[in-house]
Write a protein that holds these residues in place. Sequence first.
Motif, PDB file in Angstrom:
ATOM      1  N   ILE A 166     -30.047  25.214  13.639  1.00  0.00           N
ATOM      2  CA  ILE A 166     -29.765  23.844  14.053  1.00  0.00           C
ATOM      3  C   ILE A 166     -28.291  23.499  13.944  1.00  0.00           C
ATOM      4  N   THR A 167     -27.619  24.027  12.920  1.00  0.00           N
ATOM      5  CA  THR A 167     -26.174  23.764  12.794  1.00  0.00           C
ATOM      6  C   THR A 167     -25.420  24.379  13.962  1.00  0.00           C
ATOM      7  N   LYS A 168     -25.806  25.588  14.304  1.00  0.00           N
ATOM      8  CA  LYS A 168     -25.163  26.266  15.434  1.00  0.00           C
ATOM      9  C   LYS A 168     -25.406  25.514  16.736  1.00  0.00           C
ATOM     10  N   HIS A 169     -26.634  24.985  16.901  1.00  0.00           N
ATOM     11  CA  HIS A 169     -26.918  24.272  18.145  1.00  0.00           C
ATOM     12  C   HIS A 169     -26.188  22.932  18.184  1.00  0.00           C
ATOM     13  N   HIS A 170     -26.118  22.231  17.053  1.00  0.00           N
ATOM     14  CA  HIS A 170     -25.345  20.990  17.010  1.00  0.00           C
ATOM     15  C   HIS A 170     -23.875  21.275  17.356  1.00  0.00           C
ATOM     16  N   THR A 171     -23.381  22.417  16.911  1.00  0.00           N
ATOM     17  CA  THR A 171     -22.000  22.801  17.221  1.00  0.00           C
ATOM     18  C   THR A 171     -21.813  22.962  18.719  1.00  0.00           C
ATOM     19  N   TYR A 172     -22.798  23.604  19.365  1.00  0.00           N
ATOM     20  CA  TYR A 172     -22.744  23.780  20.821  1.00  0.00           C
ATOM     21  C   TYR A 172     -22.790  22.428  21.528  1.00  0.00           C
ATOM     22  N   VAL A 173     -23.726  21.564  21.119  1.00  0.00           N
ATOM     23  CA  VAL A 173     -23.865  20.265  21.786  1.00  0.00           C
ATOM     24  C   VAL A 173     -22.629  19.400  21.539  1.00  0.00           C
TER      25      VAL A 173
END
Length: 703
Positions: free
Chosen positions: A402-409
Amino acid sequence: MDRLKYSPEAFYDTDNGVEFARKECTAGTRKQILDDIEAWVEDSTASLGYWICGMAGTGKSTIAKSVCIRLKKKEHLAASFFCFCQIPECKDYHRIIPTIAYQIARYSHTFAQELQKVLEKDRDIGTKSPGDQLKMLIVGPWAATTRTDEFGNITPVTVVDTLDECEHVSLVLKELIPAIQNQKIPRLRFFFTSLPEKNIYDHLTNVINPLPPKSQAQEFELHNVEEAVVREDIIMYIKEELSTLRLDIETHQVESIANKAGKLFIYAATVIRYITGVKGLGKTRLSDIMSKGHIPRDKKETESLDNLYSDILANVLSPLTLEESELTVKILYTSLFVGMRVSRSMLSELLEIDLKFVESTISSLQSVLYVDKRDQAIYTFHASFLDYIFSKMRAQSFHCDITKHHTYVTRVVLDRQLKFNICDFPSSFLADRDVPNIDQTIEEKINEGLWYSCNFWAFHLTNANLHEGEVIETFEKFMDEKILFWIEAMNLLGRLPWIEVMNLIFWQIQNFQYLGTQISQLKTVMNAFSLSEVKEMTPHFYLSIIPWWPVEISVVKNLKNVLKVIKKTGHGTIGTQINIFQEHEDKVNSVVFFAGGDKIVSGSDDNTISIWDPKTGAAIGNPLCGHKNSVLSVAISPDEYWVASGSKDYTIRIWDVNTGVTIGDPLNGHSDHVRSVAFSPDGQQVVSGSSDETIRVWNAKTG
């Protein structure tokens, strides 16, 4: 009959071992649903098909087995085929028609005799296509039964469970469903269950060529049963399953498990397996569930649920190319971890992915996601899917960091196209609410993706990995180039002052001293604007707030370089001057920005029009000369190739921006000063208003 290549493992009552055992509904549960299905069977005027669709884990197969048991007792059950992806013979589409034919032959003596004749003629019928199998093994032999009174008042029913677990099941459905609908198998009814997958939905509902009611499959959405009804059934199920244990389980504990299960029987079943899995640990494990408030996340204890979700995702992704798979995963993860529930169109605009692909993706994920018909937003069917996809141990290759995806978004939302005067307001003299068609303009200029980005970039930023250099670089660029344009957009959306969110951002990035200082100063700017008298006139954020702001925010400094503002009182100039444009020799009556913000045009009492570079304050080319009196009004064509001007000399002139040459002759007709000019949206016409109390419309090319 042995040449049919039927699958006995697919019979509803076959013992496939403890691991794959098919269970019926707990006594007293699902009563209304089962009664309704039985009523459908008994009603001679009812539809020929009945389809129960439902999200994963809602208990479709247990209902199907209970239906078979009930129908068997009343001699209605002609055949059954329970698809199952973990048993090869139960997921082979070639076996469905032969298996149904074999069982109908055991049910009907007439059918058996006709089928035997077919098999004597063609020993290899079991290897044929579903279309040939259906025609020769079912349609043909069944026709003979219609010429007899073998069934009397009995309605024969065939049950086919979990269509979605059979590979290439569409090859069967595209032959079977038309045969049912066109009554090529009269009186033989079919009961289906499946996930709400699009390919199955299209076949069973016949959305392209709707048929009369009797020829349609009656649809029942299991996941739409009222939660209160399902909850009572789950409570009954839990009590029944735990009745043999001496746990002294209390009512509130049963209700707590039922509340967490929602409409998912499989969730409750997984909890039961966990509690009863190791002898002597029942009380400890029950206490563990009550204290932690969620199902244990140990892979072993959630294996059935995890396998279910993994199979669903694997089936969605396996037919796709690598690029399509990556886009699908982005769509799935973003729909799960957003600051608010989003629609498919908002997701499309946010991620800049084609809307049809987004719609197709969400449709393919209907086993775990659904679109609410009221707000069109995307929701997960059950919180257990989030628990699964959060856990790397459980979801494995499908795990979402989730942290990685928040970083992408975060990178996506901070890179949105914000700009100065985003709604192209022609004047700063009007309150926002008085601008014509303001609501429609805001909706067009700030689309769903930009709206989401403006409102939730901080949510993603504060959950992202701030130690990733690219995130901080993107945020710094946003602060340097776009933050004031963001304040403009948020004011138009009525979303300021946003101070609490800015405080949260400040605490997250205070280790980055430069950015922390910027945020602190920006909060003060936002607060000043939100409390000012000009808040209702958004352009005055730039005209009445920013030019006088003493703090050194980089974007403020950059913006000051393109603003022409003079501080004045009734006694004359008392402040500093920024980029004064000084080519005109008399009063300036009219100024307009080009849409791209890269040029300004002005009209003056010196009878000329000038074009300027707003960044440098320098004139672009020579003044446009031709009018014999003051220029009162200027306008720019939508394609920015022409400038129109209105003058005290009673004429309108149209100029080529690139050459400075007039297009054709002056437009004559007014008998007094021309005070206002404007282009039509297509640029083909010019409208003018005059002191002679008339308005005239001109052909821009011919006059």
